[in-house]
Design an enzyme around this catalytic site. Structure first.
Site, PDB file in Angstrom:
ATOM      1  N   ALA A  37       0.635  -1.312  -0.040  1.00  0.00           N
ATOM      2  CA  ALA A  37      -0.141   0.055   0.131  1.00  0.00           C
ATOM      3  C   ALA A  37       0.949   1.253   0.235  1.00  0.00           C
ATOM      4  O   ALA A  37       1.552   1.423   1.057  1.00  0.00           O
ATOM      5  CB  ALA A  37      -1.046  -0.070   1.189  1.00  0.00           C
ATOM      6  N   ILE A  96      24.841  17.962 -21.072  1.00  0.00           N
ATOM      7  CA  ILE A  96      25.541  19.173 -21.074  1.00  0.00           C
ATOM      8  C   ILE A  96      27.099  18.534 -20.828  1.00  0.00           C
ATOM      9  O   ILE A  96      28.076  19.160 -21.375  1.00  0.00           O
ATOM     10  CB  ILE A  96      25.162  20.447 -20.393  1.00  0.00           C
ATOM     11  CG1 ILE A  96      23.930  20.986 -21.204  1.00  0.00           C
ATOM     12  CG2 ILE A  96      26.275  21.470 -20.500  1.00  0.00           C
ATOM     13  CD1 ILE A  96      23.178  21.951 -20.512  1.00  0.00           C
ATOM     14  N   GLU A 149       5.818  11.178  -1.793  1.00  0.00           N
ATOM     15  CA  GLU A 149       4.480  12.250  -1.423  1.00  0.00           C
ATOM     16  C   GLU A 149       3.568  12.381  -2.304  1.00  0.00           C
ATOM     17  O   GLU A 149       2.999  13.534  -2.743  1.00  0.00           O
ATOM     18  CB  GLU A 149       5.198  13.775  -1.280  1.00  0.00           C
ATOM     19  CG  GLU A 149       4.880  14.391   0.033  1.00  0.00           C
ATOM     20  CD  GLU A 149       5.059  13.523   1.333  1.00  0.00           C
ATOM     21  OE1 GLU A 149       4.331  12.680   1.627  1.00  0.00           O
ATOM     22  OE2 GLU A 149       6.279  13.663   2.021  1.00  0.00           O
TER      23      GLU A 149
END
Length: 386
Positions: free
Chosen positions: A129, A339, A365
């Site tokens: 969960a 880069i 979150e």
């Protein structure tokens, strides 16, 4: 409308930047690679009062505004995102106790949480969960003046240091809908049956622990029920996740800013075909896109934080900020690596750490896809963005 920091916030940001430049950046790469726990950095953050950001002044905390709260995570994550994580879960726990705790819980816990003498986290996720919190299986059975708790929790930050650990449990697993039977218990990690079973190996987000805990017939005093009333746990933690999404958005912003800073500096110093690569239009376009993304993420994050400062709900705004900033963190870290070319893949440069740290913010979150559904539902239910 004023999009600038006030004088106090500007001074606070400077203090944080000086701290990060002096105490975190010089050691972050080596400590992260060796798996060293950042004890000295955490001790410094205690001295600075950062563990008491969301603790009211009457209990010894800073009672910081939420824009300053966001600034804290942005600046610390700019130096080392893993260290910022030790503050994140702790701050959510402090907010939960300050907002919903009984007076006895607040007065007994918050003063030491504010100084860092006590630390905390939050026990929500389980092996089966994550996004679906109503699907948790951890049970708390009332027996007289105690609850008997059985279950397990995953991805617990500060697991070995959390005292107490606010833990979402089912006090009545038969109730429908399920959220009406869910509560938060403030569990003392020193209680018999509370075991940190393992550290979870991670791609990034190192420096702080992420653990699995097992709760085996842990006998928790009934006085540790957050707020003293059963059945309000999911409501309490979902409210707290507004602050959690602000801190994760700000951490993602810090990683994105660090990625841009590294890419900008490298492009000015790296020569190819007889001139700095910053002279090439392809590099300029990447830098421009990164700069726009970072600033847009910053404004979204501060916008969401400012709504909380006005005492308004910010579940829509914090979800937007967290969604956008976390995706910006992913893009910026990858572009910084591109880069840098081959050097971006080397552990001798910081950008590979940013690239490993960034994905967590798109997962923790509330995953990006979950947040998209949260945002859409609120818009369809009449929430406005104008």
């Amino acid at each position: 409308m004023d999009f600038t920091l006030n004088e106090e916030q500007t001074a606070y940001r400077k203090m944080l930047r000086d701290f990060v430049q002096r105490e975190i950046k010089p050691v972050a790469r080596d400590w992260e690679q060796s798996g060293r726990y950042p004890t000295e950095i955490i001790d410094k953050m205690k001295e600075m009062g950062l563990f008491g950001l969301l603790v009211p002044e009457e209990y010894g905390g800073a009672d910081a505004d939420f824009v300053s709260f966001a600034l804290t995570f942005e600046e610390v994550a700019r130096g080392w995102m893993g260290v910022a994580g030790t503050l994140g879960s702790h701050s959510i726990a402090c907010w939960l106790i300050a907002k919903y705790g009984t007076e006895e819980q607040r007065s007994s816990l918050l003063p030491e949480l504010a100084t860092g003498a006590r630390r905390s986290g939050i026990g929500l996720t389980e092996p089966q969960a994550g996004s679906d919190l109503q699907g948790i299986t951890t049970r708390a059975r009332r027996e007289g003046d105690h609850y008997i708790v059985n279950g397990s929790k995953m991805w617990i930050t500060n697991a070995r240091y959390a005292n107490p650990l606010p833990t979402l449990v089912k006090t009545d697993p038969t109730t429908s809908p399920a959220h009406k039977g869910m509560s938060v218990l403030l569990i003392d990690s020193s209680l018999p049956g509370f075991t940190v079973s393992r550290d979870i190996p991670k791609l990034g987000y190192k420096g702080t622990e992420s653990c699995e805990i097992v709760l085996d017939n842990v006998k928790v005093p009934a006085s540790c029920l957050l707020g003293g009333v059963e059945g309000r746990g999911l409501q309490q933690v979902l409210s707290a996740l507004e602050t959690g999404r602000i801190n994760v958005a700000a951490r993602a912003l810090g990683v994105a800013q660090a990625s841009y800073d590294a890419a900008y500096a490298y492009s000015k110093n790296r020569d190819a075909f007889g001139k700095p690569i910053s002279n090439f239009q392809a590099i300029q376009m990447k830098l421009a896109d990164m700069a726009v993304d970072v600033q847009a993420a910053r404004l979204l994050t501060y916008w969401a934080a400012s709504k909380l400062d006005r005492g308004e709900r910010a579940d829509l705004e914090s979800s937007m900020a967290k969604l956008f900033a976390s995706e910006v963190g992913l893009r910026a870290s990858l572009d910084a690596m591109r880069i840098h070319g081959g050097y971006g893949y080397s552990t001798e440069f910081e950008v590979e750490r940013y690239y490993r740290d960034a994905p967590l913010m798109a997962i923790g979150e509330g995953t990006s896809d979950i947040l998209r559904t949260v945002i859409a539902k609120q818009l369809l239910n009449g929430s406005s963005v104008d």
